[in-house]
Motif scaffolding. Structure first.
Motif, mmCIF file in Angstrom:
data_model
loop_
_atom_site.group_PDB
_atom_site.id
_atom_site.type_symbol
_atom_site.label_atom_id
_atom_site.label_comp_id
_atom_site.label_asym_id
_atom_site.label_seq_id
_atom_site.Cartn_x
_atom_site.Cartn_y
_atom_site.Cartn_z
ATOM 1 N N GLU A 186 34.551 63.455 27.000
ATOM 2 C CA GLU A 186 33.287 64.153 26.737
ATOM 3 C C GLU A 186 32.093 63.354 27.255
ATOM 4 O OE1 GLU A 186 33.285 67.195 25.300
ATOM 5 O OE2 GLU A 186 35.453 67.166 25.051
ATOM 6 N N GLU A 187 32.026 62.067 26.930
ATOM 7 C CA GLU A 187 30.932 61.190 27.356
ATOM 8 C C GLU A 187 31.519 59.824 27.675
ATOM 9 O OE1 GLU A 187 27.322 60.956 24.948
ATOM 10 O OE2 GLU A 187 28.131 62.600 23.745
ATOM 11 N N SER A 188 30.777 59.051 28.458
ATOM 12 C CA SER A 188 31.221 57.676 28.696
ATOM 13 C C SER A 188 30.041 56.734 28.529
ATOM 14 C CB SER A 188 31.850 57.528 30.081
ATOM 15 O OG SER A 188 30.887 57.718 31.077
ATOM 16 N N TYR A 189 30.347 55.549 28.069
ATOM 17 C CA TYR A 189 29.349 54.523 27.800
ATOM 18 C C TYR A 189 29.774 53.229 28.484
ATOM 19 C CZ TYR A 189 27.964 57.675 24.039
ATOM 20 O OH TYR A 189 27.580 58.768 23.322
ATOM 21 N N GLU A 190 28.784 52.397 28.816
ATOM 22 C CA GLU A 190 29.072 51.094 29.408
ATOM 23 C C GLU A 190 28.876 50.032 28.331
ATOM 24 O OE1 GLU A 190 27.857 49.424 33.585
ATOM 25 O OE2 GLU A 190 26.251 48.984 32.169
ATOM 26 N N ALA A 191 29.835 49.122 28.251
ATOM 27 C CA ALA A 191 29.758 48.044 27.268
ATOM 28 C C ALA A 191 30.159 46.737 27.934
ATOM 29 C CB ALA A 191 30.680 48.325 26.090
ATOM 30 N N GLY A 192 29.565 45.657 27.465
ATOM 31 C CA GLY A 192 30.012 44.332 27.883
ATOM 32 C C GLY A 192 31.246 43.977 27.081
ATOM 33 N N ILE A 193 31.897 42.900 27.469
ATOM 34 C CA ILE A 193 33.092 42.473 26.738
ATOM 35 C C ILE A 193 33.034 40.963 26.571
ATOM 36 C CG2 ILE A 193 34.472 42.370 28.844
ATOM 37 C CD1 ILE A 193 36.890 43.236 27.106
ATOM 38 N N GLU A 194 33.456 40.499 25.391
ATOM 39 C CA GLU A 194 33.446 39.082 25.074
ATOM 40 C C GLU A 194 34.774 38.471 25.520
ATOM 41 O OE1 GLU A 194 31.609 37.254 21.233
ATOM 42 O OE2 GLU A 194 33.716 37.716 20.858
ATOM 43 N N LEU A 195 34.720 37.600 26.523
ATOM 44 C CA LEU A 195 35.929 36.991 27.086
ATOM 45 C C LEU A 195 35.793 35.476 27.106
ATOM 46 C CD1 LEU A 195 36.299 39.270 30.236
ATOM 47 C CD2 LEU A 195 37.661 39.407 28.163
ATOM 48 N N CYS A 196 36.933 34.788 27.210
ATOM 49 C CA CYS A 196 36.896 33.351 27.436
ATOM 50 C C CYS A 196 37.086 33.100 28.939
ATOM 51 C CB CYS A 196 37.942 32.628 26.597
ATOM 52 S SG CYS A 196 39.624 33.004 27.029
ATOM 53 N N GLY A 197 36.902 31.866 29.381
ATOM 54 C CA GLY A 197 36.864 31.548 30.808
ATOM 55 C C GLY A 197 38.123 31.889 31.581
ATOM 56 N N THR A 198 39.286 31.585 31.015
ATOM 57 C CA THR A 198 40.515 31.860 31.764
ATOM 58 C C THR A 198 40.771 33.352 31.879
ATOM 59 O OG1 THR A 198 41.825 31.604 29.748
ATOM 60 C CG2 THR A 198 41.611 29.678 31.159
ATOM 61 N N GLU A 199 40.273 34.142 30.926
ATOM 62 C CA GLU A 199 40.440 35.597 31.007
ATOM 63 C C GLU A 199 39.627 36.171 32.168
ATOM 64 O OE1 GLU A 199 41.437 36.956 26.470
ATOM 65 O OE2 GLU A 199 39.340 36.611 26.981
ATOM 66 N N VAL A 200 38.435 35.629 32.384
ATOM 67 C CA VAL A 200 37.609 36.089 33.506
ATOM 68 C C VAL A 200 38.298 35.754 34.825
ATOM 69 C CG1 VAL A 200 35.385 35.854 34.660
ATOM 70 C CG2 VAL A 200 35.488 35.865 32.175
ATOM 71 N N LYS A 201 38.872 34.567 34.907
ATOM 72 C CA LYS A 201 39.589 34.190 36.135
ATOM 73 C C LYS A 201 40.806 35.074 36.355
ATOM 74 C CE LYS A 201 38.029 29.455 36.320
ATOM 75 N NZ LYS A 201 38.385 28.098 36.658
ATOM 76 N N ALA A 202 41.506 35.431 35.283
ATOM 77 C CA ALA A 202 42.651 36.329 35.405
ATOM 78 C C ALA A 202 42.201 37.712 35.858
ATOM 79 C CB ALA A 202 43.390 36.417 34.072
ATOM 80 N N LEU A 203 41.036 38.171 35.373
ATOM 81 C CA LEU A 203 40.509 39.468 35.807
ATOM 82 C C LEU A 203 40.123 39.441 37.286
ATOM 83 C CD1 LEU A 203 38.308 40.580 32.791
ATOM 84 C CD2 LEU A 203 40.487 41.526 33.521
ATOM 85 N N ARG A 204 39.582 38.327 37.746
ATOM 86 C CA ARG A 204 39.248 38.207 39.174
ATOM 87 C C ARG A 204 40.508 38.314 40.027
ATOM 88 N NH1 ARG A 204 34.135 37.634 40.020
ATOM 89 N NH2 ARG A 204 32.829 36.477 38.577
ATOM 90 N N ALA A 205 41.641 37.870 39.484
ATOM 91 C CA ALA A 205 42.921 37.994 40.189
ATOM 92 C C ALA A 205 43.525 39.389 40.018
ATOM 93 C CB ALA A 205 43.896 36.932 39.672
ATOM 94 N N GLY A 206 42.916 40.229 39.181
ATOM 95 C CA GLY A 206 43.366 41.611 39.022
ATOM 96 C C GLY A 206 44.418 41.814 37.955
#
Length: 154
Positions: A22-42
């Motif tokens: 129905e609707e969509s919203y944008e939100a930030g997410i609270e992550l630790c450093g290694t999680e961000v690096k894992a996300l950069r790797a996909g």
């Protein structure tokens, strides 16, 4: 105006199959450093993820972020509960809709906006089995029409 760089990490295709968004919203997410690096790797999977409002906080559960391969002891649990960052007023508005009208909060995609990781959260209503069948039939019909047009234009 500054152009933002959008790089999609993962999409929740199952959400579009199982729910009407129905609707969509944008939100930030609270992550630790290694999680961000894992996300950069996909390394992310949103397939079974869902959101809940608890104690005035928006939490995402079931989101799998693969451990970073060079993270050793700093890696966190891949399916831990993560907090989403939205304004308190938006969270209370979503909480009221979910409680009263029977909607669900489902993460639809996760992406980089510049250097920040953002989650697109959808306010969704569940599909019945006949809705899913109708969608599949419409998609198959569109595919057949496109195929026929392609062969005709040769």
């Amino acid at each position: 105006m500054k152009e933002e760089n959008f790089k999609t990490i993962a999409r929740n295709k199952k959400a579009y199959h199982d729910y009407f968004v129905e609707e969509s919203y944008e939100a930030g997410i609270e992550l630790c450093g290694t999680e961000v690096k894992a996300l950069r790797a996909g390394g992310c999977n949103l397939k079974d993820a869902w959101c809940a409002v608890e104690d005035g906080e928006l939490l995402v559960r079931g989101m799998h972020i693969s451990p970073y391969e060079h993270g050793n002891i700093f890696n966190r649990d891949p399916v831990r509960v993560r907090r989403l960052l939205m304004h308190k007023k938006e969270i209370m508005h979503l909480f009221g809709i979910v409680k009263q009208q029977g909607y669900s909060l489902i993460p639809l995609s996760i992406y980089f906006k510049g250097s920040l990781v953002k989650v697109q959260v959808g306010l969704c209503r569940g599909k019945k089995l006949y809705d899913k069948r109708a969608d599949l039939a419409a998609r198959a019909a569109k595919r057949d029409v496109d195929r026929a047009m392609k062969t005709q234009n040769r």
